[in-house]
Design a protein around this motif. Structure first.
Motif, PDB file in Angstrom:
ATOM      1  N   SER A  50      19.345 -20.032 -44.894  1.00  0.00           N
ATOM      2  CA  SER A  50      20.180 -19.272 -43.961  1.00  0.00           C
ATOM      3  C   SER A  50      19.382 -18.938 -42.712  1.00  0.00           C
ATOM      4  O   SER A  50      18.142 -18.906 -42.726  1.00  0.00           O
ATOM      5  N   TYR A  51      20.120 -18.680 -41.636  1.00  0.00           N
ATOM      6  CA  TYR A  51      19.505 -18.332 -40.352  1.00  0.00           C
ATOM      7  C   TYR A  51      20.315 -17.220 -39.707  1.00  0.00           C
ATOM      8  O   TYR A  51      21.526 -17.356 -39.510  1.00  0.00           O
ATOM      9  N   ARG A  52      19.653 -16.108 -39.426  1.00  0.00           N
ATOM     10  CA  ARG A  52      20.287 -14.982 -38.738  1.00  0.00           C
ATOM     11  C   ARG A  52      19.702 -14.899 -37.339  1.00  0.00           C
ATOM     12  O   ARG A  52      18.490 -14.782 -37.163  1.00  0.00           O
ATOM     13  N   SER A  53      20.544 -14.975 -36.324  1.00  0.00           N
ATOM     14  CA  SER A  53      20.065 -15.099 -34.947  1.00  0.00           C
ATOM     15  C   SER A  53      19.528 -13.783 -34.404  1.00  0.00           C
ATOM     16  O   SER A  53      19.833 -12.703 -34.897  1.00  0.00           O
ATOM     17  N   LYS A  54      18.743 -13.902 -33.349  1.00  0.00           N
ATOM     18  CA  LYS A  54      18.206 -12.754 -32.627  1.00  0.00           C
ATOM     19  C   LYS A  54      19.317 -12.068 -31.831  1.00  0.00           C
ATOM     20  O   LYS A  54      20.203 -12.721 -31.290  1.00  0.00           O
ATOM     21  N   ILE A  55      19.267 -10.747 -31.803  1.00  0.00           N
ATOM     22  CA  ILE A  55      20.164  -9.950 -30.963  1.00  0.00           C
ATOM     23  C   ILE A  55      19.302  -8.983 -30.153  1.00  0.00           C
ATOM     24  O   ILE A  55      18.375  -8.371 -30.686  1.00  0.00           O
ATOM     25  N   ASP A  56      19.586  -8.861 -28.877  1.00  0.00           N
ATOM     26  CA  ASP A  56      18.896  -7.877 -28.051  1.00  0.00           C
ATOM     27  C   ASP A  56      19.694  -6.579 -28.053  1.00  0.00           C
ATOM     28  O   ASP A  56      20.833  -6.538 -27.576  1.00  0.00           O
ATOM     29  N   ALA A  57      19.099  -5.530 -28.596  1.00  0.00           N
ATOM     30  CA  ALA A  57      19.733  -4.217 -28.583  1.00  0.00           C
ATOM     31  C   ALA A  57      19.390  -3.531 -27.269  1.00  0.00           C
ATOM     32  O   ALA A  57      18.219  -3.319 -26.955  1.00  0.00           O
ATOM     33  N   THR A  58      20.414  -3.200 -26.492  1.00  0.00           N
ATOM     34  CA  THR A  58      20.207  -2.662 -25.153  1.00  0.00           C
ATOM     35  C   THR A  58      20.888  -1.311 -24.999  1.00  0.00           C
ATOM     36  O   THR A  58      22.072  -1.166 -25.322  1.00  0.00           O
ATOM     37  N   VAL A  59      20.132  -0.350 -24.534  1.00  0.00           N
ATOM     38  CA  VAL A  59      20.682   0.949 -24.164  1.00  0.00           C
ATOM     39  C   VAL A  59      20.693   1.037 -22.640  1.00  0.00           C
ATOM     40  O   VAL A  59      19.664   0.804 -21.991  1.00  0.00           O
ATOM     41  N   GLU A  60      21.837   1.333 -22.077  1.00  0.00           N
ATOM     42  CA  GLU A  60      21.972   1.547 -20.644  1.00  0.00           C
ATOM     43  C   GLU A  60      22.540   2.938 -20.388  1.00  0.00           C
ATOM     44  O   GLU A  60      23.400   3.406 -21.140  1.00  0.00           O
ATOM     45  N   ASP A  61      22.062   3.579 -19.361  1.00  0.00           N
ATOM     46  CA  ASP A  61      22.545   4.916 -18.991  1.00  0.00           C
ATOM     47  C   ASP A  61      22.378   5.926 -20.118  1.00  0.00           C
ATOM     48  O   ASP A  61      23.237   6.784 -20.345  1.00  0.00           O
ATOM     49  N   GLY A  62      21.277   5.797 -20.860  1.00  0.00           N
ATOM     50  CA  GLY A  62      20.954   6.834 -21.830  1.00  0.00           C
ATOM     51  C   GLY A  62      20.524   8.105 -21.122  1.00  0.00           C
ATOM     52  O   GLY A  62      20.032   8.079 -19.984  1.00  0.00           O
ATOM     53  N   ASP A  63      20.693   9.236 -21.775  1.00  0.00           N
ATOM     54  CA  ASP A  63      20.378  10.530 -21.170  1.00  0.00           C
ATOM     55  C   ASP A  63      18.912  10.905 -21.376  1.00  0.00           C
ATOM     56  O   ASP A  63      18.360  10.734 -22.465  1.00  0.00           O
ATOM     57  N   VAL A  64      18.299  11.430 -20.330  1.00  0.00           N
ATOM     58  CA  VAL A  64      16.943  11.970 -20.384  1.00  0.00           C
ATOM     59  C   VAL A  64      17.032  13.475 -20.139  1.00  0.00           C
ATOM     60  O   VAL A  64      17.599  13.919 -19.141  1.00  0.00           O
TER      61      VAL A  64
END
Length: 415
Positions: free
Chosen positions: A216-230
């Protein structure tokens, strides 16, 4: 004062201390598999094949629905270089879950289904005032994947399958202290990950009743957070102009995994599985944070990771004691992708050994699955010299020790 240490928490984005795999990968996707060392690529046990090998789903005899939950009980400790004081995490429990529903004609060649599982997620709370407080104090991470799956038996011996892996929900809350001349301030990052899509595909071959193999092969996913609060707190007014950021963004690679598995059935009652997983961690070279406004004179920070590819070896088996009772046992050895001098507080990782056990009892179309795992992460020490040599002085020198106990329970119904 430099604020690279802010980036240490980012390595845990949607991850944290992984319960049963190296780096920040978690493999608690099937209750039967959990009791067998996590094997499943070369087997067709139940609907959890959607996670381990979608190609095996068409060979699962029963249509069914199952729900499982695990509790990860971790004990982490840290001793700073040059100190004899042991710091332990505040107690926290994380409960990753899984849900599968498989459908298709009783005598047909195909199966379709839906899987929902939590492959990344953790909660770490370091001791108040610990030596690494300016690197990390708290992490609370959640993720939910949804995977629609289709599997087709090309022949009575060969089947193929594919599923879309959808990062349907992800949330992250990361916190650390900020060292000021005569006090400590505090920073909190809070954000939601964007939805992302990958795939999970597999092939399953059973040449005879006593042998099966899968890949089996599970592909790469880029987890992206945009406009997170600081958010900042306890910052004196005289320093306020140095901490102006209100938003952040960051991307973390969730690496591709290639797995090969073998199933051996010496008798009708005994099943043995062996899996090897290859995880492409080397794609994770660095982590960058982008801020909308300055933090101490900069809007961009980068921290080295330089992960290396890693292997996991899994061995497990099950034995049908009676028509209703099946018992299981297994073990796994997991190589860490984190090199010496690159260990961070949010992922105090090292090579790990897991021992597992489990049992199922079925009564008619209903069944209960129990599992337990003990994970020992080998003691990991990095020195200040290691950090200087690798230009990773944005983290802390010392020794980490971690043990994890993971009980689990599942309910299933076949139709």
């Amino acid at each position: 004062m430099k604020f690279k240490s802010l980036l240490l928490v980012g390595g845990a984005l949607l991850t944290g201390t992984a319960a049963s795999a190296g780096g920040y990968q978690v493999t608690l996707a099937g209750q039967k598999n959990n009791g067998m060392g996590g094997v499943g690529v070369g087997l067709s046990l139940d609907q959890a094949a959607m996670f381990y090998n979608p190609g095996a789903l068409a060979m699962v005899k029963d249509r069914g629905v199952q729900l499982g939950v695990n509790g990860t009980l971790a004990r982490n400790s840290f001793v700073a270089e040059g100190s004899n004081t042991q710091r332990e995490l505040r107690n926290s429990v994380v409960t990753p879950f899984n849900f599968y529903a498989g459908f298709g004609p009783a005598e047909g060649k195909f199966r379709a289904g839906i899987a929902v599982y939590t492959p990344f997620g953790s909660k770490l709370q370091y001791a108040e005032g610990w030596e690494g407080r300016t690197s990390l104090t708290d992490i609370d991470l959640k993720s939910i994947y949804v995977q629609p799956t289709f599997s087709y038996a090309v022949t009575d011996q060969l089947s193929l399958g594919v599923g879309l892996t959808v990062l349907a929900y992800g949330a992250v809350n990361l916190q650390r202290d900020i060292a000021l001349p005569d006090s400590y301030g505090h920073i909190e990052l809070d954000g939601k990950a964007k939805n992302r899509i990958g795939f999970n595909a597999g092939l399953f071959f059973k040449p005879n009743p006593k042998l099966s193999v899968g890949i089996s092969y599970r592909s790469k996913i880029d987890a992206t957070v945009e406009d997170g609060d600081v958010k900042f707190s306890n910052i004196p007014a005289s320093f306020a102009t140095r901490f102006e950021a209100t938003k952040f963004s960051a991307t973390l690679p969730l690496p591709a995994t290639t797995s090969v598995g073998i199933g051996i059935m010496p008798t009708e009652k005994l099943t043995i599985g062996f899996d090897v997983n290859f995880v492409e961690w080397s794609k994770y070279r660095a982590l960058q944070f982008d801020f909308d406004r300055q933090i101490n004179g900069s809007t961009v920070s980068t921290s080295k990771r330089d992960y290396q590819d890693a292997l996991t070896f899994r061995l497990g088996g099950q034995y049908q004691v009676t028509s209703g009772l099946t018992v299981r046992a297994g073990a796994a050895y997991d190589e860490s992708p984190v090199k010496d001098g690159f260990v961070t507080p949010e992922t105090p990782d090292a090579n790990r050994v897991s021992l597992t056990g489990g049992a199922s009892y079925s009564f008619g179309k209903f069944g209960v699955d129990l599992s337990t795992q003990f994970v020992k992460i080998q003691k990991r020490t990095q020195t200040q010299a290691d950090l200087i040599n690798n230009a990773t002085t944005d983290r802390i020198a010392g020794t980490y020790k971690t043990n994890i106990v993971i009980p689990g329970i599942g309910l299933n119904y076949n139709f």
